[in-house]
Design a protein around this motif. Structure first.
Motif, PDB file in Angstrom:
ATOM      1  N   LYS A  20      30.231 -13.257   0.022  1.00 25.64           N
ATOM      2  CA  LYS A  20      30.199 -12.256  -1.068  1.00 25.64           C
ATOM      3  C   LYS A  20      29.854 -12.919  -2.393  1.00 25.64           C
ATOM      4  O   LYS A  20      30.243 -14.071  -2.641  1.00 25.64           O
ATOM      5  CB  LYS A  20      31.564 -11.569  -1.192  1.00 25.64           C
ATOM      6  CG  LYS A  20      32.026 -10.841   0.061  1.00 25.64           C
ATOM      7  CD  LYS A  20      33.418 -10.235  -0.153  1.00 25.64           C
ATOM      8  CE  LYS A  20      33.904  -9.518   1.093  1.00 25.64           C
ATOM      9  NZ  LYS A  20      35.262  -8.940   0.891  1.00 25.64           N
ATOM     10  N   THR A  49      23.984  -4.476  -0.802  1.00 27.24           N
ATOM     11  CA  THR A  49      24.781  -4.042  -1.953  1.00 27.24           C
ATOM     12  C   THR A  49      24.961  -2.538  -1.906  1.00 27.24           C
ATOM     13  O   THR A  49      24.139  -1.811  -1.330  1.00 27.24           O
ATOM     14  CB  THR A  49      24.122  -4.445  -3.275  1.00 27.24           C
ATOM     15  OG1 THR A  49      24.984  -4.049  -4.360  1.00 27.24           O
ATOM     16  CG2 THR A  49      22.754  -3.788  -3.441  1.00 27.24           C
ATOM     17  N   ASN A  54      27.620  -6.011  -6.619  1.00 26.71           N
ATOM     18  CA  ASN A  54      28.297  -6.794  -5.574  1.00 26.71           C
ATOM     19  C   ASN A  54      27.426  -6.850  -4.315  1.00 26.71           C
ATOM     20  O   ASN A  54      26.992  -5.811  -3.804  1.00 26.71           O
ATOM     21  CB  ASN A  54      29.657  -6.175  -5.244  1.00 26.71           C
ATOM     22  CG  ASN A  54      30.583  -6.167  -6.444  1.00 26.71           C
ATOM     23  OD1 ASN A  54      30.714  -7.178  -7.129  1.00 26.71           O
ATOM     24  ND2 ASN A  54      31.205  -5.024  -6.714  1.00 26.71           N
ATOM     25  N   ASN A  56      26.762  -8.731  -0.343  1.00 28.87           N
ATOM     26  CA  ASN A  56      27.408  -9.434   0.771  1.00 28.87           C
ATOM     27  C   ASN A  56      26.442  -9.575   1.941  1.00 28.87           C
ATOM     28  O   ASN A  56      25.466  -8.812   2.059  1.00 28.87           O
ATOM     29  CB  ASN A  56      28.685  -8.714   1.211  1.00 28.87           C
ATOM     30  CG  ASN A  56      28.398  -7.366   1.848  1.00 28.87           C
ATOM     31  OD1 ASN A  56      28.018  -7.284   3.014  1.00 28.87           O
ATOM     32  ND2 ASN A  56      28.566  -6.290   1.049  1.00 28.87           N
TER      33      ASN A  56
END
Length: 288
Positions: A20, A49, A54, A56
């Motif tokens: 992440k 995302t 954010n 990952n």
């Protein structure tokens, strides 16, 4: 780009790893790339995302091997072509063998052979090696045979190892002499011909777990002369029984050890002769 984080904190070879990170840029290019060789070759992977900040990427555990170190690089570009990178790595952690079980007798007799086997669980599916130590002697394998020789309490130690770690367990084995010496072999004629054989020849091997105190052959309630050769806790004996009468008869062998354990075994044979006026068994070569 923020420093990458990993979920879960500890990665095993059968656990997926989620990398992440967060990227803040008003003019970010649509892709954030993770570059790594976890698959065996260097490749680029687009991170996912849900909010544009954010990101990952899930790395499946089928890409992992035990004790592997995986390095990766995350980079992002904005629409003007500026780029930023962040690198990190994680280690595939080994798990020690566990759930060790030792199966076998805990009360034994010296000189007898006993089987012991062990099982263990390795969550990493590593090949396991089994190493045993008993009375100063080492044996290998998940199943072994032991012949205790020293009276008292002894520790049977087992170490189970995979290529990267080991775990140990032990059980207490009590060795106690409660049995008399035993005959492991016995040779004699079931039929003796007086004119052909003249005597009965008896040979035997007697063993005991700790000691042999007395070996006696009795015929007509009389001890017979013989020879015995002692080798440790084993004795090889032979006797000659002189015969004079025909019919069925028997002899006995008495054995004892230093702990007052004793045994008396009786064996029957027949004695024949030309004097009975009939052929008895194979009388070939006998002058009747």
């Amino acid at each position: 780009i923020s420093s990458p984080t990993l979920s879960p904190d500890v990665i095993y070879n059968n656990v997926d790893a989620i990398v992440k990170t967060s990227v803040n840029d008003l003019n970010l290019n649509t892709s954030v790339i993770l570059e790594s060789n976890f698959s065996g070759s260097l490749n680029n992977y687009s991170m996912k995302t849900v909010n544009g900040v954010n990101y990952n990427l899930t790395i499946k555990s089928n890409n992992f091997s035990n004790h592997q170190n995986i390095s990766y690089l995350i980079y992002a570009r904005d629409l003007a072509g500026n780029s930023e990178t962040s690198s990190s790595s994680f280690f595939i952690t080994n798990r020690i063998p566990t759930n060790i079980s030792i199966i076998g007798p805990i009360i034994t007799e010296p000189g007898y052979l006993y089987s012991f086997n062990a099982t263990a669980l390795d969550y990493d599916q590593d090949q396991l090696n089994f190493s045993w130590l008993f009375e100063g002697n080492q044996k290998n394998g998940s199943q072994i045979l032991l012949s205790p020789s020293i009276l008292g309490n002894h520790n049977l130690q087992l170490t189970i190892s995979d290529p990267y770690s080991s775990n140990s367990s032990s059980v207490n084995i009590f060795v106690n002499d409660t049995l008399p010496p035993r005959l492991t072999s016995l040779n004699y004629l079931s039929e003796v011909h007086l004119e052909r054989d003249s005597s009965q020849q008896v040979s035997s091997i007697i063993v005991d777990g700790t000691s042999i105190n007395n070996i006696t052959l009795l015929f007509n309630e009389t001890s017979q002369n013989g020879t015995c050769s002692l080798n440790g806790t084993s004795s090889t004996c032979s006797w000659t029984i002189s015969l004079s009468s025909i019919g069925e008869t028997n002899y006995s062998i008495f054995v004892s050890d230093n702990y007052s354990h004793q045994n008396l075994s009786t064996y029957t044979f027949s004695v024949t002769s030309c004097s009975d006026g009939s052929q008895n068994g194979d009388e070939s070569g006998t002058d009747c």
